[in-house]
Design an enzyme around this catalytic site. Structure first.
Site, PDB file in Angstrom:
ATOM      1  CB  CYS A 151      21.693 -39.621 -26.501  1.00  0.00           C
ATOM      2  SG  CYS A 151      20.442 -39.178 -25.437  1.00  0.00           S
ATOM      3  CB  CYS A 207      20.356 -35.870 -26.112  1.00  0.00           C
ATOM      4  SG  CYS A 207      20.962 -37.146 -24.854  1.00  0.00           S
ATOM      5  CG  ASP A 208      21.718 -35.258 -29.979  1.00  0.00           C
ATOM      6  OD1 ASP A 208      21.568 -34.110 -29.166  1.00  0.00           O
ATOM      7  OD2 ASP A 208      22.525 -36.187 -29.522  1.00  0.00           O
TER       8      ASP A 208
END
Ligand code: NDP
Length: 315
Positions: free
Chosen positions: A139, A142-143
């Site tokens: 992701c 997200c990261d």
């Protein structure tokens, strides 16, 4: 089992992506008093994406998480009971239909709408597992933040991979897009976007063989050329896997008809399954379109079909 552990509902919706929440909006407005069990990832896959520019009604685009909050609030506005929790087991061999939650509660439902979506796939490399959370991710939204100014790689040739590469290109110094064939599967618009982003380099015919690291974090990827068999290593600090999805249907195995890939089979042009009173909407039954808007569309269909089915049954 004591009666306090059993709850009777008219419409149980399993899953909280665009399909589940749209089903909830329609079911609530039809007075079915829907109860939504959200699953672990409340809001579904879109909560892990960046900009959504193709959902009608948002002329300036919207982020996935904001759109899912909007959908949830819209469903709640009409009385949907949204619960953070998981359905662990279903029993569709009897009627009313039964579902058991992670807290052991049994829900007895007149109708069930399954909208559990699909989950990101992994390559299956040992090293991918070893460095998961230490440079390996599925992701970018997200990261990606953790890799600002660094070099990263994205594996895959579909829309997800291209979208992730384009997103990361804004944060990172260099993005390698690792593609196993000599063409992309992504839409032409996404292809143009990655090909016109100067700090994205596409590595064609490339198969990741190993994510390399210093036992703490990722330092690179060893690639095999699918045509020549040659090996090369690129230095990256982040490795993002974007190679497609698996339908979330484990709890329905043996309870409902699934196709060979595990997607729920529905009657063409409808959301009806082979079990009376059970309907399926969104990515859990769609491996062709897989769009938020088509998921929402089938969610609407599922609620209307559930309401009509219940009406006919009760009359
Ligand atoms: P797709 O199934 O479309 O693409 C998966 C990609 O990963 C393919 O290029 C495939 O290669 C590659 N791949 C699969 N397995 C491996 C492997 N083991 N090693 C290396 N590469 C592999 O999945 P997506 O998640 O990209 O997209 C799913 C659906 O969602 C699509 O319909 C897409 O259009 C849609 N989508 C739409 C978006 C939007 O409109 N904003 C954003 C994201 C997704 P190969 O081509 O060789 O099979």
């Amino acid at each position: 089992m004591s009666s306090s552990e059993i709850e009777k509902v008219e419409c149980l919706i399993i899953g909280s992506g665009p399909a589940g929440y749209t089903a909830a909006i329609y079911a609530a407005r039809a007075d079915l008093k829907p109860v939504v069990y959200t699953g672990m990832q409340m809001g579904g896959q879109l909560t892990t994406t960046t900009e959504v520019d193709n959902f009608p009604g948002y002329p300036k685009g919207v982020t996935g998480p904001v759109m899912m909050e909007d959908l949830q609030h819209q469903a709640e506005r009409f009385g949907t009971d949204v619960r953070f929790g998981i359905i662990e087991k279903v029993d569709f061999q009897q009627y009313p239909l039964q579902a058991t939650t992670d807290s052991g509660k049994v829900i007895v439902a007149d109708t069930v709408i399954i909208s559990t979506g699909a989950t990101a796939r992994w390559l299956g490399l040992e090293s991918e597992k070893k460095y998961n959370g230490h440079g390996v991710s599925a992701c970018a939204t997200c990261d990606g933040f953790f890799f600002r100014g660094m070099d990263v790689a994205v594996v895959g040739g579909g829309d997800t991979a291209c979208e992730e590469a384009a997103y990361l290109a804004k944060l990172c110094k260099k993005v390698y897009l690792i593609v196993r064939r000599d063409e992309l599967r992504a839409s032409k618009a996404m292809q143009h976007r990655v090909m016109n982003t100067p700090n994205i380099e596409i590595l064609w015919n490339s198969l990741p063989e190993e994510v390399t690291g210093d036992n703490k974090v990722v330092t690179g990827v060893r690639l095999k050329n699918a045509k020549t068999g040659d090996y090369k290593e690129i230095e990256v600090q982040g490795f993002f896997v974007a190679i497609g999805h698996t339908p979330n249907t484990d709890i329905f195995k043996g309870q409902i008809d699934l196709d060979e890939q595990g997607y729920i089979k529905t009657v063409p042009g409808s959301t009806r399954t082979n079990v009376a009173g059970v309907f399926a909407a969104g990515d859990v039954q769609d491996h062709v379109f897989r769009q938020a808007v088509t998921a929402a569309g089938t969610g609407c269909m599922a609620a209307i079909e559930a309401e009509r089915w219940l009406g006919e049954k009760n009359s």
